[in-house]
Every structure is written in C-alpha cells, then in structure tokens.
Write an enzyme that holds these catalytic residues in place. Structure first.
Site, mmCIF file in Angstrom:
data_model
loop_
_atom_site.group_PDB
_atom_site.id
_atom_site.type_symbol
_atom_site.label_atom_id
_atom_site.label_comp_id
_atom_site.label_asym_id
_atom_site.label_seq_id
_atom_site.Cartn_x
_atom_site.Cartn_y
_atom_site.Cartn_z
ATOM 1 N NE ARG A 44 -3.510 -2.655 2.404
ATOM 2 C CZ ARG A 44 -3.823 -3.086 3.389
ATOM 3 N NH1 ARG A 44 -4.398 -2.451 4.433
ATOM 4 N NH2 ARG A 44 -4.670 -4.336 3.548
ATOM 5 C CE LYS A 55 -13.860 -8.835 5.001
ATOM 6 N NZ LYS A 55 -12.348 -8.329 4.558
ATOM 7 C CB SER A 105 -14.248 -9.799 0.670
ATOM 8 O OG SER A 105 -13.587 -8.469 1.073
ATOM 9 C CG HIS A 120 -8.475 -6.690 2.813
ATOM 10 N ND1 HIS A 120 -8.642 -7.961 3.485
ATOM 11 C CD2 HIS A 120 -8.000 -6.034 3.411
ATOM 12 C CE1 HIS A 120 -8.274 -7.344 4.835
ATOM 13 N NE2 HIS A 120 -7.679 -6.288 4.498
ATOM 14 N N GLY A 170 -17.824 -4.818 -0.808
ATOM 15 C CA GLY A 170 -16.757 -4.029 -1.841
ATOM 16 C C GLY A 170 -17.659 -3.230 -2.920
ATOM 17 N N GLY A 171 -17.410 -1.906 -2.879
ATOM 18 C CA GLY A 171 -18.181 -1.168 -3.929
ATOM 19 C C GLY A 171 -19.596 -1.036 -3.951
ATOM 20 N NE ARG A 197 -18.110 3.571 -2.043
ATOM 21 C CZ ARG A 197 -17.759 2.459 -1.641
ATOM 22 N NH1 ARG A 197 -18.527 1.551 -1.128
ATOM 23 N NH2 ARG A 197 -16.480 2.210 -1.565
ATOM 24 N NE ARG A 215 -12.578 2.239 1.005
ATOM 25 C CZ ARG A 215 -12.121 1.156 0.364
ATOM 26 N NH1 ARG A 215 -12.718 0.334 -0.162
ATOM 27 N NH2 ARG A 215 -10.645 0.885 0.209
#
Length: 344
Positions: free
Chosen positions: A144, A209, A231, A233, A265-266, A268, A288
């Site tokens: 990262r 997961k 997932s 991550h 994941g993703g 929204r 998120r």
C-alpha cells in the site's frame, strides 16, 4: 462533549478516511471498481402490489431485518469508541455488525500466535458473539504505497492488550507502522488446516472472508465453513484483482446453496445491493459508506447511511416488481457476460 459527537468525528477521522481511500500498489483496481457500473438492473412491469418490501434475512443462527450488514474497516474507525457508535447504529437498524480484532475498542465493549487467537475466540464466545469471521486473503499485507508515503500509524489495538507486545517505533528507513504490525501478526503459512484448527476450538459458525473463486468456495464448504464472504479487501490487497460483483456469481454457483454467500466491496447505493441479491448473494456488507457517515455525524450518521441504503433498496425492488428479497432473482439483472452471449 460525547466522544462520538460529529465535531470530534470530523477532527479524528481524517487519517482513517485517507487510508480508506487508498488501494494496492497503483490503486488501479480501487479506482476502476469505484467507477464501474457493473451489472444493470432489469425492470419488470407486472401487476404485483408494490407495497412494503420484506428484507428479512437469516444466516449463522442470526436473523436480520435487512439484507445489509455492517463490516467496519479495521484500523479505520479511529474515532474514540467508533465501533461502539457503529454497533449501536447497526442495532437500531436491526442488522448485524462484524467487529475486527483490530478495532480500537475491546470486544467486551461492542494469527501468527494461536494462543492469542484462541483467547480472542473464547472471549467472543463468552460475550455472546454469534459467529467468527476469518479473513483469508491477508497471509501477507498488500503493498500500500500511499500508506508508506504517508507513514501510516496504526491505532492501539485494545483487544491485544496484555496478549502481545508490539513495537511502537516506525521503521527508520521509512514505511508505515501498519506494515510492521502486519509482519508481526500475519501468518504467511495460513492454509485450510488453520480453518480446521479454528473449528476445533469453537462451536461458533465460521465464515471465510476473501473468497473470490469457485475453487476456494468449494474448498470452504468441504472444510466446514458456515458461510463465505466474497471480498477483495476493499481493493487494498492485490491491484487488478476482480471486482467482487464480477466474482460473486461464480462463487454462488460453486457453493450451490450449501452455505450463505455474502459480498462486500463497491456498495454505494441500494441498487448495488439489489444487483448483488439478484446474482445470488444472501446479503451485502458495507464498510466505507458507514465510515463516511460516522465521520459526518457520529452514530446518527452511521445509522443514516444504513437507513438510506435500505430505502434505496426498497425503491429498486418496487420498481422491479419485487415484494420481498425472495422475489429478487437472476432475471432481474443483466451482466456484461449476458450482453456478450446475446451477440453470439
């Protein structure tokens, strides 16, 4: 001032938001997944009643009044008692939440060393936790680079107090404290035998997961997993990994109804939840968006995000002629593969 008030959230959350916005290496996949529209929902024009949709879900001996569960990103909720506020928001919305061992609150409040893992499992059992989620896509930490540039400093791990002693000093040659923590705690030899060991020390159902292929999904069922979570991550492990919505149907077909399949994941919008359900997911998990709500308004913000997703899902179901989650089927979504096959 309450430690989860909106003002303190805004002050303390920014390092977490910076981390949540990063991905692996060049962040290519993280960016593309955020832009991707994925499968398209298909509307129907039947004469069914569009009244109140039923969201009830049941898995791992736990019932939920929604198909949306909460999966707060570990290391990200740096608001004091942030997990507690998020747990309260999830409870208010009658859904479930996964608590990471890397949270900044002890499990009483909301790896490489098996004695530590066993202790955490026993504590979770004694406190009434309903399941164990084992992350299987981090035998080592993905590179990262944004965290390295920012010299990311991981918050204290309350759950590891008295169990492990971690070096607080950053690498003198640069890097992030998260990398050092991962080096000291993650086990690169993680294998299916570790799942068998975990089953031997607990009676709680175990969900794996980080499953994104049919091969791993079938193996998860073979070793006795009670469920799998599709997932990647948050796109923070391997750049160019497939978007989870693209891998979902492969995993669903592989398990063939043997265990529940969740996906993160993703997500929204409520339409993202709808598409996942249409592709066979039992429920979705969000991270998120809840963090952003927590940053803006604390517990009330996290709750607002969950409620907003539920309202959007209900609207999508109504417009597609679905009175319950059970009525959301594969015919309600059109994928890129479907479009290509239609041209052949």
């Amino acid at each position: 001032m309450s430690p989860t008030s909106k003002h303190e959230c805004r002050i303390r959350i920014w390092p977490a938001l910076a981390l949540s916005s990063t991905g692996a290496s060049d962040i290519t996949h993280h960016t593309e997944e955020a832009r991707s529209q994925g499968p398209r929902a298909r509307t129907t024009h039947s004469h069914r009643s569009r009244q109140a949709a039923a969201f009830n879900s049941y898995f791992c001996h736990t019932s939920s009044s929604t198909s949306i569960a909460v999966l707060p990103p570990d290391l990200l909720l740096q608001v004091p008692r942030g997990e507690v506020a998020t747990a309260r928001a999830a409870a208010a919305c009658k859904t479930i939440m996964v608590l990471s061992f890397g949270s900044n609150c002890k499990i009483e409040e909301v790896y490489k060393r098996r004695d530590v893992s066993a202790t955490l499992v026993r504590r979770a059992e004694s406190l009434g936790f309903k399941a164990i989620v084992l992350t299987v896509d981090t035998p080592v930490l993905g590179r990262r680079e944004a965290d390295i540039r920012n010299k990311m400093v991981a918050p204290p791990f309350a759950n590891l107090e008295g169990l492990m002693s971690l070096d607080d000093d950053l690498d003198s040659e640069g890097g992030s404290k998260l990398e050092r923590f991962a080096h000291e705690t993650l086990d690169p030899s993680l294998s299916w035998k570790d799942v068998e060991w975990l089953k031997s020390i607990t009676s709680l159902p175990i969900l794996l997961k980080g499953i994104v292929t049919a091969e791993d999904a079938r193996k998860a069922v073979e070793v006795g997993a009670a469920g799998v979570i599709v997932s990647n991550h948050g796109a923070r492990q391997l750049d160019y990994a497939p978007a989870t919505i693209s891998a979902l149907e492969e995993v669903v077909k592989a398990v063939a109804g043997a265990v529940p399949v969740l996906v993160d994941g993703g997500v929204r919008r409520g339409t993202d939840v709808f598409k996942a359900l249409a592709l066979g997911a039992t429920a979705v998990m969000v991270g998120r968006p809840v963090l952003f709500g927590l940053a803006a308004r604390g517990e009330a913000g996290a709750r607002h995000v969950i409620e907003m997703l539920n309202r959007e899902l209900e609207l999508a179901m109504a417009l597609c002629g679905c009175r319950s989650v059970a009525e959301v089927t594969r015919r309600h979504v059109l994928t890129e593969g479907d479009r290509i096959r239609a041209l052949l």
